[in-house]
Design a protein around this motif. Structure first.
Motif, PDB file in Angstrom:
ATOM      1  N   ILE A   1      -7.941  11.682  -2.174  1.00  0.00           N
ATOM      2  CA  ILE A   1      -6.322  11.697  -3.149  1.00  0.00           C
ATOM      3  C   ILE A   1      -6.664  10.722  -4.447  1.00  0.00           C
ATOM      4  CG2 ILE A   1      -4.500  10.641  -2.913  1.00  0.00           C
ATOM      5  CD1 ILE A   1      -4.104  10.209   0.109  1.00  0.00           C
ATOM      6  N   ARG A   2      -6.748  11.952  -5.046  1.00  0.00           N
ATOM      7  CA  ARG A   2      -7.582  11.849  -6.355  1.00  0.00           C
ATOM      8  C   ARG A   2      -6.774  10.451  -7.114  1.00  0.00           C
ATOM      9  NH1 ARG A   2     -11.650  14.304 -10.228  1.00  0.00           N
ATOM     10  NH2 ARG A   2     -12.025  15.339  -9.153  1.00  0.00           N
ATOM     11  N   TYR A   3      -5.581  10.562  -7.139  1.00  0.00           N
ATOM     12  CA  TYR A   3      -4.419   9.836  -7.513  1.00  0.00           C
ATOM     13  C   TYR A   3      -3.900   9.099  -7.301  1.00  0.00           C
ATOM     14  CZ  TYR A   3      -5.987  13.066 -12.031  1.00  0.00           C
ATOM     15  OH  TYR A   3      -6.364  13.654 -12.605  1.00  0.00           O
ATOM     16  N   GLY A   4      -3.779   8.997  -6.069  1.00  0.00           N
ATOM     17  CA  GLY A   4      -3.779   7.555  -5.093  1.00  0.00           C
ATOM     18  C   GLY A   4      -3.684   6.414  -6.276  1.00  0.00           C
ATOM     19  N   VAL A   5      -2.905   5.567  -5.788  1.00  0.00           N
ATOM     20  CA  VAL A   5      -3.570   3.685  -5.787  1.00  0.00           C
ATOM     21  C   VAL A   5      -2.347   2.985  -3.774  1.00  0.00           C
ATOM     22  CG1 VAL A   5      -2.919   2.226  -7.039  1.00  0.00           C
ATOM     23  CG2 VAL A   5      -2.442   4.763  -8.296  1.00  0.00           C
ATOM     24  N   LEU A   6      -3.754   2.426  -4.405  1.00  0.00           N
ATOM     25  CA  LEU A   6      -3.640   1.759  -2.806  1.00  0.00           C
ATOM     26  C   LEU A   6      -2.920   0.409  -3.424  1.00  0.00           C
ATOM     27  CD1 LEU A   6      -3.698   1.179  -0.229  1.00  0.00           C
ATOM     28  CD2 LEU A   6      -6.161   0.792  -0.520  1.00  0.00           C
ATOM     29  N   HIS A   7      -1.582   0.165  -2.838  1.00  0.00           N
ATOM     30  CA  HIS A   7      -1.414  -1.088  -2.872  1.00  0.00           C
ATOM     31  C   HIS A   7      -1.164  -2.026  -1.604  1.00  0.00           C
ATOM     32  CE1 HIS A   7       1.323  -0.301  -6.494  1.00  0.00           C
ATOM     33  NE2 HIS A   7       1.079   0.735  -6.087  1.00  0.00           N
ATOM     34  N   ILE A   8      -2.394  -3.174  -2.306  1.00  0.00           N
ATOM     35  CA  ILE A   8      -2.561  -4.303  -1.071  1.00  0.00           C
ATOM     36  C   ILE A   8      -1.438  -5.096  -0.155  1.00  0.00           C
ATOM     37  CG2 ILE A   8      -5.651  -3.786  -1.126  1.00  0.00           C
ATOM     38  CD1 ILE A   8      -5.830  -6.359  -2.204  1.00  0.00           C
ATOM     39  N   HIS A   9      -1.016  -4.892  -0.981  1.00  0.00           N
ATOM     40  CA  HIS A   9       0.411  -5.881  -1.174  1.00  0.00           C
ATOM     41  C   HIS A   9       1.449  -5.527  -0.946  1.00  0.00           C
ATOM     42  CE1 HIS A   9      -1.806 -10.145  -3.193  1.00  0.00           C
ATOM     43  NE2 HIS A   9      -2.738  -9.288  -1.965  1.00  0.00           N
ATOM     44  N   GLY A  10       1.489  -4.090  -1.163  1.00  0.00           N
ATOM     45  CA  GLY A  10       2.526  -3.464  -1.060  1.00  0.00           C
ATOM     46  C   GLY A  10       3.248  -3.067  -2.242  1.00  0.00           C
ATOM     47  N   LEU A  11       4.434  -2.490  -2.064  1.00  0.00           N
ATOM     48  CA  LEU A  11       5.266  -2.146  -3.657  1.00  0.00           C
ATOM     49  C   LEU A  11       6.713  -2.587  -3.908  1.00  0.00           C
ATOM     50  CD1 LEU A  11       4.694  -0.066  -6.058  1.00  0.00           C
ATOM     51  CD2 LEU A  11       5.586   1.566  -3.874  1.00  0.00           C
ATOM     52  N   TYR A  12       6.915  -3.337  -4.386  1.00  0.00           N
ATOM     53  CA  TYR A  12       8.471  -3.563  -4.734  1.00  0.00           C
ATOM     54  C   TYR A  12       8.870  -2.756  -4.204  1.00  0.00           C
ATOM     55  CZ  TYR A  12      10.564  -1.299  -8.861  1.00  0.00           C
ATOM     56  OH  TYR A  12      11.295   0.464  -9.747  1.00  0.00           O
ATOM     57  N   THR A  13       9.299  -1.594  -4.271  1.00  0.00           N
ATOM     58  CA  THR A  13      10.530  -0.062  -4.023  1.00  0.00           C
ATOM     59  C   THR A  13      10.500  -0.369  -2.699  1.00  0.00           C
ATOM     60  OG1 THR A  13       8.980   1.633  -3.889  1.00  0.00           O
ATOM     61  CG2 THR A  13       9.844   1.142  -5.462  1.00  0.00           C
ATOM     62  N   ASP A  14       9.510  -0.942  -1.576  1.00  0.00           N
ATOM     63  CA  ASP A  14       9.725  -1.230  -0.231  1.00  0.00           C
ATOM     64  C   ASP A  14       9.328  -1.935   0.323  1.00  0.00           C
ATOM     65  OD1 ASP A  14       9.527  -0.180   2.107  1.00  0.00           O
ATOM     66  OD2 ASP A  14       7.256   0.449   2.722  1.00  0.00           O
ATOM     67  N   PRO A  15      10.186  -3.341   0.232  1.00  0.00           N
ATOM     68  CA  PRO A  15      10.025  -4.457   0.167  1.00  0.00           C
ATOM     69  C   PRO A  15       9.885  -4.841   1.441  1.00  0.00           C
ATOM     70  CG  PRO A  15      12.210  -4.217  -1.016  1.00  0.00           C
ATOM     71  CD  PRO A  15      11.560  -2.894  -0.595  1.00  0.00           C
ATOM     72  N   CYS A  16      10.186  -4.016   2.503  1.00  0.00           N
ATOM     73  CA  CYS A  16       9.457  -4.830   4.118  1.00  0.00           C
ATOM     74  C   CYS A  16       8.157  -4.355   4.443  1.00  0.00           C
ATOM     75  CB  CYS A  16      10.497  -3.327   5.039  1.00  0.00           C
ATOM     76  SG  CYS A  16      12.136  -3.819   4.979  1.00  0.00           S
TER      77      CYS A  16
END
Length: 362
Positions: free
Chosen positions: A183-198
Motif C-alpha cells: 500500500i504505497r500511499y498508506g499512512v499507519l496511525h498507531i494511535h488511531g484517527l480522529y474520524t474513528d474515535p472508537c
C-alpha cells in the motif's frame, strides 16, 4: 561584509549540512515516523495539533463550548492537564466522563468534541512544504507511520491526486499489506484517527489491545530492524507507550541499527546529551536549526538530497563501466599503441559477480 552577516551565513551553511549516511539512503529503505511537529508546521492555526497536551486542552475547551461537561468538571480537567504528568490517565478519565456509564465507549460526546477540534482540516493547511516532501519520498517507496490523530497528509495527498489511505492497528489485514509495501500511499496511525474515535488509542487498555497480536508485532518490529526510521516532528515519541511496546523495548541489539531524528537545538548541552543517549537506541539525532521555522525548509532540502540517489534497479551498467576506464587503458597499453589490435571484451563470471567483487544489480 560585516561580521554579523558573515555569522548568519555561516549558521545557514551549517544548518544545511546533511549526514552522508542519511542522504545516501534509498527512499525505499526509509520509514518516516511523523509526529505533532509536522502537523504544527503545516497547520499552525489549529492549537490541538501542536502536542498531546494541546490536543487534550482543545477537547476540554470544545466540551465547555458544546456544554457536554459540567462547568465543575471542566475546571477540574483543566487543572489536571496542567499538574498531572501522566496525560494518558487524564485522557482516559476525560473520555469516560463523556461516555455512557456502561463501560462501552459508544455513543459518547468525546467524538463530537474531536469533530469540533479537527473540523475542516483542509482549510487550515497553510504551509504544505513538509507534506510535499513526504509525498515525494512516498512516491519512491518510503513508508509512513504516525502518532498523530489528524489526517492532514492524506487530505493533502488526495488533493494532489494520490490514492491516500489511512490505516490503524486494528485492521490487521491492511497493516500486514502495508508492512509488506503493498500500500504505497498508506499512512499507519498507531494511535488511531480522529474520524474513528472508537479506534483511537487513548487509555492504558487501548495500548494493551493493539500489542496483543504476535503477527502484527513481528512484522512491525521487523521494519524497525530492516528500515531506517526518520523521525520528523517527534519531540516525545520515544516516551510514547505504544511506540515503546512496538519498537523500542522489544527489538534487540538496537545499537546496531541506524535510525535518524530531526530535532530543534535550543540548548547545546541538552542537544549533545540527547545525541549521546539516543545512540544507545541506534538513533542519530540531527539538528535542523535553532528555530522551528527552519524545519520545513530543512525537510525539503533533505528530501531533495535523498531523491537524487539513483535506484540500483534503474542503473544499466555495461561491461566497460564494470571494468572501469583504468582497466581499458591497461589493456590498450599491453596491446601496444599501433591501433591494429583491439582488446577482447572482458567476460563477466557466470555467477553475476563483478570482477571487483561487487554484486551486479539484478
Amino acid at each position: 561584509m560585516d561580521s554579523a552577516h558573515r555569522k548568519t551565513n555561516k549558521s545557514e551553511q551549517k544548518s544545511r549540512k546533511f549526514l552522508k549516511s542519511l542522504i545516501r539512503k534509498q527512499p525505499r529503505d526509509l520509514l518516516l515516523m511523523i509526529g505533532t511537529g509536522v502537523s504544527a508546521a503545516v497547520a499552525p492555526g489549529i492549537p490541538a495539533l501542536r502536542s498531546w497536551r494541546s490536543c487534550i486542552e482543545a477537547v476540554i475547551e470544545a466540551a465547555d463550548q458544546l456544554e457536554v461537561l459540567h462547568p465543575g468538571d471542566v475546571a477540574e480537567f483543566r487543572k489536571k492537564v496542567i499538574k498531572d504528568r501522566d496525560l494518558l490517565v487524564v485522557a482516559h478519565d476525560l473520555i469516560r466522563k463523556m461516555s455512557p456509564r456502561t463501560g462501552d465507549a459508544k455513543p459518547n460526546f468525546f467524538q463530537d468534541c474531536l469533530m469540533e477540534v479537527f473540523d475542516n482540516l483542509e482549510q487550515h493547511i497553510q504551509n504544505p512544504v513538509v507534506l510535499q516532501s513526504i509525498l515525494r519520498l512516498m512516491e519512491r517507496g518510503t513508508m509512513v507511520l504516525t502518532t498523530n490523530y489528524d489526517n492532514l497528509l492524506e487530505i493533502f495527498g488526495q488533493q494532489q491526486g494520490k490514492p491516500m489511505e489511512s490505516l490503524d492497528l486494528k485492521d490487521k489485514d491492511k497493516v500486514l499489506q502495508w508492512a509488506k509495501g503493498h500500500i504505497r500511499y498508506g499512512v499507519l496511525h498507531i494511535h488511531g484517527l480522529y474520524t474513528d474515535p472508537c479506534g483511537m488509542v487513548l487509555d492504558p487498555s487501548g495500548y494493551k489491545d493493539v500489542t496483543q497480536d504476535p503477527e502484527v508485532m513481528e512484522v512491525l518490529q521487523n521494519l524497525y530492524r530492516t528500515k531506517s526510521f526518520l523521525f520528523l516532528g517527534c519531540g516525545e515519541t520515544l516516551c510514547d507507550q505504544i511506540f515503546q511496546a512496538l519498537f523500542l523495548y522489544t527489538v534487540k541489539n538496537k545499537v546496531d541499527l541506524e535510525h535518524y531524528m530531526l530535532v530543534l537545538k535550543e540548548n547545546e548541552d541538552q542537544f549533545f546529551k540527547l545525541q549521546a543517549d539516543m545512540l544507545l537506541h541506534g538513533i542519530k539525532v540531527v539538528s535542523y536549526g535553532d528555530s522551528f521555522e527552519s524545519f520545513p525548509e530543512y525537510v525539503e532540502d533533505l528530501t531533495t538530497q535523498i531523491c537524487k540517489q539513483k535506484s540500483p534497479d534503474a542503473e544499466q551498467v555495461d561491461s566497460t563501466t564494470l571494468l572501469g576506464t583504468s582497466c581499458v587503458d591497461c589493456a590498450k597499453r599491453r596491446l601496444g599503441d599501433s591501433g591494429k589490435d583491439h582488446p577482447k571484451r572482458a567476460r563477466l563470471p557466470d555467477n553475476g559477480m563483478q570482477t571487483d567483487g561487487i554484486v551486479k544489480p539484478k
